[in-house]
Design a protein around this motif. Sequence first.
Motif, PDB file in Angstrom:
ATOM      1  N   GLY A  40       0.843  -1.136   0.285  1.00 35.04           N
ATOM      2  CA  GLY A  40      -0.028  -0.363   0.045  1.00 35.04           C
ATOM      3  C   GLY A  40       1.104   1.800   0.163  1.00 35.04           C
ATOM      4  O   GLY A  40       0.872   1.990  -0.895  1.00 35.04           O
ATOM      5  N   ARG A  41       1.820   1.132   1.143  1.00 33.28           N
ATOM      6  CA  ARG A  41       2.263   2.824   0.732  1.00 33.28           C
ATOM      7  C   ARG A  41       3.596   2.903  -0.614  1.00 33.28           C
ATOM      8  O   ARG A  41       3.703   3.824  -1.298  1.00 33.28           O
ATOM      9  N   ILE A  43       2.324   1.595  -3.613  1.00 33.50           N
ATOM     10  CA  ILE A  43       1.023   1.790  -4.763  1.00 33.50           C
ATOM     11  C   ILE A  43       0.872   3.899  -4.409  1.00 33.50           C
ATOM     12  O   ILE A  43       0.560   4.324  -5.287  1.00 33.50           O
ATOM     13  N   ASP A  44       1.119   3.832  -3.222  1.00 35.95           N
ATOM     14  CA  ASP A  44       0.882   5.643  -2.834  1.00 35.95           C
ATOM     15  C   ASP A  44       1.688   6.255  -3.105  1.00 35.95           C
ATOM     16  O   ASP A  44       1.636   7.586  -2.680  1.00 35.95           O
ATOM     17  N   GLY A  45       3.618   5.577  -3.611  1.00 35.56           N
ATOM     18  CA  GLY A  45       4.218   6.519  -3.265  1.00 35.56           C
ATOM     19  C   GLY A  45       4.882   7.166  -2.933  1.00 35.56           C
ATOM     20  O   GLY A  45       5.687   7.850  -2.138  1.00 35.56           O
ATOM     21  N   ARG A  46       5.349   6.506  -1.159  1.00 35.76           N
ATOM     22  CA  ARG A  46       5.537   6.374   0.120  1.00 35.76           C
ATOM     23  C   ARG A  46       6.661   5.957   0.180  1.00 35.76           C
ATOM     24  O   ARG A  46       7.867   6.356   0.902  1.00 35.76           O
ATOM     25  N   ASP A  48       9.743   4.977  -2.231  1.00 36.35           N
ATOM     26  CA  ASP A  48      10.322   4.613  -3.703  1.00 36.35           C
ATOM     27  C   ASP A  48      11.707   3.969  -3.643  1.00 36.35           C
ATOM     28  O   ASP A  48      12.954   3.748  -3.458  1.00 36.35           O
TER      29      ASP A  48
END
Length: 63
Positions: A40-41, A43-46, A48
């Motif tokens: 989830g992180r 996908i959210d871009g949190r 890299d």
Amino acid sequence: MNASVIGAAAAAVLALTWVALGFWAFLLVALAMLLGAVAGRIIDGRIDVRALAEVFRGRRSSS
């Protein structure tokens, strides 16, 4: 939903899994929850992924 509610729900799921199915099922569910949180992180871009891969390859440091 805030972090407290999500944490309480996750703890309840893990506790019920341990009571109903045992320790190894508890570990499997905990691992699945961790992998889901990391996905989830990402996908959210949190997180890299490219920068993380470079750190593990030794091309870049975290400092």
